[in-house]
Design an enzyme around this catalytic site. Structure first.
Site, PDB file in Angstrom:
ATOM      1  N   ARG A  45       0.959  -0.484   0.494  1.00  0.00           N
ATOM      2  CA  ARG A  45      -0.392  -0.050  -0.337  1.00  0.00           C
ATOM      3  C   ARG A  45       0.827   1.287   0.380  1.00  0.00           C
ATOM      4  O   ARG A  45       0.442   2.080  -0.735  1.00  0.00           O
ATOM      5  CB  ARG A  45      -0.812  -0.277   1.133  1.00  0.00           C
ATOM      6  CG  ARG A  45      -2.381  -1.078   0.745  1.00  0.00           C
ATOM      7  CD  ARG A  45      -3.415  -0.395   2.355  1.00  0.00           C
ATOM      8  NE  ARG A  45      -2.362  -1.013   3.341  1.00  0.00           N
ATOM      9  CZ  ARG A  45      -2.728  -1.872   4.395  1.00  0.00           C
ATOM     10  NH1 ARG A  45      -4.184  -1.250   4.724  1.00  0.00           N
ATOM     11  NH2 ARG A  45      -1.567  -2.635   5.551  1.00  0.00           N
ATOM     12  N   LYS A 141      -0.734 -20.857   3.950  1.00  0.00           N
ATOM     13  CA  LYS A 141      -1.570 -20.573   5.063  1.00  0.00           C
ATOM     14  C   LYS A 141      -1.972 -19.549   5.586  1.00  0.00           C
ATOM     15  O   LYS A 141      -0.991 -18.618   5.771  1.00  0.00           O
ATOM     16  CB  LYS A 141      -0.824 -22.005   5.206  1.00  0.00           C
ATOM     17  CG  LYS A 141      -0.187 -21.651   6.266  1.00  0.00           C
ATOM     18  CD  LYS A 141       0.450 -23.106   7.375  1.00  0.00           C
ATOM     19  CE  LYS A 141       1.501 -22.441   8.148  1.00  0.00           C
ATOM     20  NZ  LYS A 141       1.133 -21.993   9.620  1.00  0.00           N
ATOM     21  N   GLU A 209       8.728 -27.408  19.357  1.00  0.00           N
ATOM     22  CA  GLU A 209       9.606 -25.671  19.313  1.00  0.00           C
ATOM     23  C   GLU A 209       9.992 -25.517  20.863  1.00  0.00           C
ATOM     24  O   GLU A 209       8.905 -25.173  21.330  1.00  0.00           O
ATOM     25  CB  GLU A 209       8.304 -24.761  18.592  1.00  0.00           C
ATOM     26  CG  GLU A 209       7.580 -24.877  17.212  1.00  0.00           C
ATOM     27  CD  GLU A 209       7.199 -23.924  16.281  1.00  0.00           C
ATOM     28  OE1 GLU A 209       6.967 -23.161  15.590  1.00  0.00           O
ATOM     29  OE2 GLU A 209       5.848 -24.380  17.212  1.00  0.00           O
ATOM     30  N   ASP A 228      -2.633 -24.312  13.669  1.00  0.00           N
ATOM     31  CA  ASP A 228      -1.693 -23.943  12.700  1.00  0.00           C
ATOM     32  C   ASP A 228      -0.536 -24.885  12.665  1.00  0.00           C
ATOM     33  O   ASP A 228       0.356 -24.518  11.507  1.00  0.00           O
ATOM     34  CB  ASP A 228      -1.091 -22.957  13.995  1.00  0.00           C
ATOM     35  CG  ASP A 228       0.453 -21.926  13.545  1.00  0.00           C
ATOM     36  OD1 ASP A 228       0.040 -21.707  12.552  1.00  0.00           O
ATOM     37  OD2 ASP A 228       1.552 -22.932  14.322  1.00  0.00           O
ATOM     38  N   HIS A 233       1.062 -29.058   8.254  1.00  0.00           N
ATOM     39  CA  HIS A 233       2.315 -29.602   8.670  1.00  0.00           C
ATOM     40  C   HIS A 233       2.166 -31.343   8.906  1.00  0.00           C
ATOM     41  O   HIS A 233       2.625 -31.764   8.318  1.00  0.00           O
ATOM     42  CB  HIS A 233       2.783 -28.832   9.285  1.00  0.00           C
ATOM     43  CG  HIS A 233       3.560 -27.754   8.750  1.00  0.00           C
ATOM     44  ND1 HIS A 233       3.541 -27.128   7.999  1.00  0.00           N
ATOM     45  CD2 HIS A 233       3.425 -25.771   9.547  1.00  0.00           C
ATOM     46  CE1 HIS A 233       3.818 -25.963   7.839  1.00  0.00           C
ATOM     47  NE2 HIS A 233       4.026 -25.434   8.609  1.00  0.00           N
TER      48      HIS A 233
END
Length: 467
Positions: A45, A141, A209, A228, A233
């Site tokens: 933008r 995604k 993680e 998520d 995945h």
């Protein structure tokens, strides 16, 4: 430069473009894999000229590639760059993009924006005649929040692009180690005869993680770990492990087999015993956080109801604030039917496919320890380190492969519409089960392997997590 092909990146000043897309394009440029006639147009933008935009991209590339940065490579990439001020909510702004593309024939539009803008972008591209038969679209995604929203996004894409020109990105499919799953299974004769319920006791897929949600709290809290990570995945990894051999590597041949796996997944009705939700302590204390019922850890016991896998549990696990950063697939084989060796327990063979942080394949075997008298067995691992075996090459960014495949119009590594929607059907049923049962996330300590219930999930079947 005169260009016949263009990559147009919407959200060109956003996080994904800066961290992944432009560094990936830089490495493709450095390796001479971008055609001479390719232009790269960044859309955002902001009203900035090409030079200011190039400076912004250069800073992002330098930060990401580090010592691999070369002025010569950058200058070649810079000559391809231009900027167009485009606001997805303002149809007239797409005139700037049309003017920037000029007579370019083949265009790839990469929508690195919020999915809420996908519909408007596609409508405006079509209105300006930019979504013709030579154009393709890549979308990031998450493709929706549930099946209904996924279908709405797919419908919006379909209004401007036919299915064969829609490239849905799951970056895990661009990882070298994930692609190696196909080679491991179908290029080695000794694996496939053993790849079934007769010899395999269980399969574990873990994506762990060590970090928390960091500055992504508002996004993450809307989706949680199951939407998520599991929906895309982990289910993609499950499909590659469980799929039948395709007749060839044609895009639809591979994706047809993955869809069959997703449609064979048994709905999880007993969510209290077959699923675990967790939330690390102090999740609400993250920047922008508040008290929330969103899970940061999920463990599931899944079953695939077909002849190959009937009765074999697939344990899926993912979470934040866990002890190690690790993505791996563990194939646990069954015990030998009868031991002829005195004393001690034999450990069943185990194949571990490590995807990150290092790429490694390890096969656990029983071996006799050197001795002139008694027989003693000890488990030893045969290790294949991909980084050692191919030490001359650098570890590539997954987006390098995905961008290159899209440029070459090869959709094998991308998710087809029926595949994405089949995954959501299975996930939605679990979320609905949680809601009906009032199953809230269980708190767990940062640095642990999640709630104690996750251990009980596999122990009820006589198994243990590979940790």
């Amino acid at each position: 430069m005169t260009a016949k092909t263009a990559i147009v990146i919407f959200g060109a000043t956003g996080d994904l473009a800066r961290r992944m897309l432009f560094p990936a394009l830089y490495f493709l440029e450095a390796d001479g894999l971008l055609g001479d006639d390719l232009a790269i147009v960044g859309c955002s933008r902001g009203a900035q000229d090409d030079e200011a935009f190039a400076r912004e991209v250069e800073a992002a590339v330098k930060e990401r590639v580090g010592e691999a940065f070369s002025a010569n490579n950058w200058n070649r990439l810079k000559r391809r760059l231009s900027h167009a001020a485009v606001d997805a909510t303002k149809p007239d702004s797409f005139l700037h993009l049309r003017a920037a593309l000029g007579g370019i024939g083949e265009t790839i539009f990469y929508l690195s924006t919020s999915p809420s803008h996908f519909g408007a972008i596609c409508r405006n591209l079509k209105a300006q005649g930019l979504a013709d038969g030579h154009a393709r679209v890549m979308v990031e995604k998450p493709l929706g929040h549930d099946l209904e929203s996924c279908r709405a996004i797919n419908d919006a894409l379909a209004q401007a692009f036919s299915e064969e020109r829609i490239f849905r990105v799951d970056h895990y499919l661009g990882k070298e180690a994930v692609q190696n799953l196909l080679a491991l299974r179908f290029a080695n004769a000794f694996f496939e005869p053993l790849w079934n319920k007769v010899t395999i006791a269980q399969v574990q897929i873990t994506v762990a993680e060590t970090v928390g949600v960091e500055d992504r709290w508002s996004y993450y809290d809307e989706y949680g770990a199951i939407r998520d990570m599991v929906q895309n995945h982990l289910l993609q990894l499950l499909c590659l492990v469980a799929m039948e051999p395709p007749p060839d590597l044609d895009a639809d041949s591979v994706r047809n087999e993955k869809v069959k796996v997703l449609r064979s997944l048994r709905p999880i009705g007993d969510v209290a015993h077959k699923t675990v939700r967790g939330q690390y302590r102090d999740y609400a204390g993250e920047p922008g956080g508040r008290a929330s019922g969103t899970e940061t850890f999920v463990a599931l016991a899944a079953h695939i109801d077909n002849w190959r896998w009937a009765g074999v549990p697939f344990y899926l696990r993912t979470g934040k604030r866990l002890p190690y950063r690790r993505s791996e697939i563990v194939i646990q084989f069954r015990d030998v039917p009868h031991s002829i060796f005195p004393g001690g327990d034999l450990l069943a063979n185990r194949l571990t496919i490590r995807l990150q942080p290092e790429e490694q394949i390890s096969l656990l075997l029983m071996n006799r320890t050197p001795s002139l008298e008694k027989i003693e067995l000890k488990p030893l691992a045969l290790n294949l380190s991909l980084s050692d075996a191919f030490s001359a090459g650098r570890r590539r960014i997954a987006y390098e492969r995905l961008l290159l495949e899209a440029l070459h119009n090869k959709p094998t590594l991308f998710v087809r519409r029926d595949e994405a929607e089949a995954a959501w059907i299975w996930i939605d049923a679990i979320v609905a089960g949680w809601r009906r049962a009032g199953l809230a996330p269980t708190p767990y300590e940062a640095g642990s392997w999640g709630p104690d219930e996750a251990r009980a999930l596999v122990e009820r079947d006589g198994h243990r997590w590979h940790e």
